[in-house]
Write an enzyme that holds these catalytic residues in place. Structure first.
Site, PDB file in Angstrom:
ATOM      1  CG  ASP A  43      -2.108  -0.939   1.043  1.00  0.00           C
ATOM      2  OD1 ASP A  43      -2.485  -1.212  -0.114  1.00  0.00           O
ATOM      3  OD2 ASP A  43      -2.645  -1.405   2.058  1.00  0.00           O
ATOM      4  CG  ASN A 113      -4.376   6.165   2.954  1.00  0.00           C
ATOM      5  OD1 ASN A 113      -5.189   5.942   2.057  1.00  0.00           O
ATOM      6  ND2 ASN A 113      -3.535   5.252   3.380  1.00  0.00           N
ATOM      7  CG  ASP A 143      -0.672  10.379  22.552  1.00  0.00           C
ATOM      8  OD1 ASP A 143      -0.321  11.203  23.415  1.00  0.00           O
ATOM      9  OD2 ASP A 143      -0.593   9.154  22.713  1.00  0.00           O
ATOM     10  CB  ALA A 151      -9.479   6.115  -0.331  1.00  0.00           C
ATOM     11  CE1 TYR A 156      -2.579   6.413  14.104  1.00  0.00           C
ATOM     12  CE2 TYR A 156      -1.919   8.403  12.949  1.00  0.00           C
ATOM     13  CZ  TYR A 156      -1.985   7.656  14.111  1.00  0.00           C
ATOM     14  OH  TYR A 156      -1.463   8.153  15.272  1.00  0.00           O
ATOM     15  CE1 TYR A 158     -12.732  -0.044  12.214  1.00  0.00           C
ATOM     16  CE2 TYR A 158     -11.172  -1.639  11.349  1.00  0.00           C
ATOM     17  CZ  TYR A 158     -12.377  -1.353  11.967  1.00  0.00           C
ATOM     18  OH  TYR A 158     -13.223  -2.374  12.332  1.00  0.00           O
ATOM     19  CB  ALA A 178      -4.058   8.571  22.639  1.00  0.00           C
TER      20      ALA A 178
END
Length: 253
Positions: A43, A113, A143, A151, A156, A158, A178
């Site tokens: 990817d 992304n 954080d 797409a 990240y 999810y 976080a």
């Protein structure tokens, strides 16, 4: 008339071996003159290829010679021209990030992304969030935070407990990484037309970096993000295995 195929591959030995085998079998054309570009890798390499070829007319078809391969098709040397002729096309608009660093330097990058802001020191980041010029959160202690496209919503986003978005939805995911305060805040769904601004509070004491598909800008003070409809990435998938099906299937794993 046979398709003019341009092959490219990551540096992984598996990908380089596939490049040699496929080039011998199907020929290898220059990317500007190709009907389709076949990317061999994972990817990460697919994202690199899409960014690199975004001004070329040929769509990109990926074959997995990496690990996860969410944006890739299964690898096979047989029947490639037939697979390419039958492939389904997905069109993706990337995010445009415009960032200013603490020394006043401005940076501009595209992200297929997500655009993520992450603390770059031992202390939590303090972020102020505005959407379309209206203050929505005076202080998010976390954080980090990110804005993801449909797409990119399984990547990240999810992992940070953000939602998976249908590929045809005109929606962006704003997700906290976080979060400490507000402790229960898990983000928001925004229209694709939204302009999001992050302001970094105390940037010298609590440094933050901004990342776009692996390209990082350190010591940011202000980051503006919106979908760039002027840029279109064209990705090909085998029938029945397109992005929409993959996004739905991912939610039942």
């Amino acid at each position: 008339m046979s398709l003019r195929i341009a092959f490219c591959a990551s540096d992984a030995p598996l990908a380089r071996a596939a490049l040699a085998a496929l080039s011998r079998q199907y020929g290898d054309h220059a990317e500007p003159h190709a009907d389709v570009i076949v990317a061999l890798g994972g990817d990460g390499f697919m994202l690199e290829t899409l960014h690199r070829t975004r001004d070329l007319p040929a769509p990109v078809y990926g074959m997995n010679r990496g690990t996860v391969g969410f944006l890739m098709n299964e690898y096979s040397e047989a029947g490639l021209e037939e697979r390419l002729a039958a492939a389904e096309k997905a069109v993706i608009n990337p995010l445009l990030m415009q960032a200013e660093t603490t020394d006043g330097t401005r940076h501009e990058n595209l992200a297929i992304n997500e655009v993520s802001l992450l603390r770059a020191g031992p202390q939590a980041a303090h972020l102020r969030i505005s959407v379309d010029g209206k203050l929505r959160m005076a202080e998010l202690v976390c954080d980090g935070a990110l804005v993801a496209t449909p797409a990119g919503s399984t990547a990240y986003n999810y992992s940070a407990h953000g939602p998976i978005l249908p590929i045809r939805s005109d929606v962006l995911a704003l997700t906290a990484v976080a979060p400490f305060r507000p402790r229960r805040w898990r983000g928001a769904l925004l229209p694709k037309s939204a302009h999001v601004r992050f302001e970094v509070l105390e940037p010298e004491k609590r440094p933050v970096m901004a990342d776009t598909d692996g390209k990082s800008v350190r010591n940011v003070s202000v980051v503006d993000i919106h979908s760039d409809a002027s840029v279109e990435h064209h990705i090909l998938f085998d029938p029945g295995h397109g992005l929409e099906e993959r996004l739905i299937r991912e939610q039942f794993v």
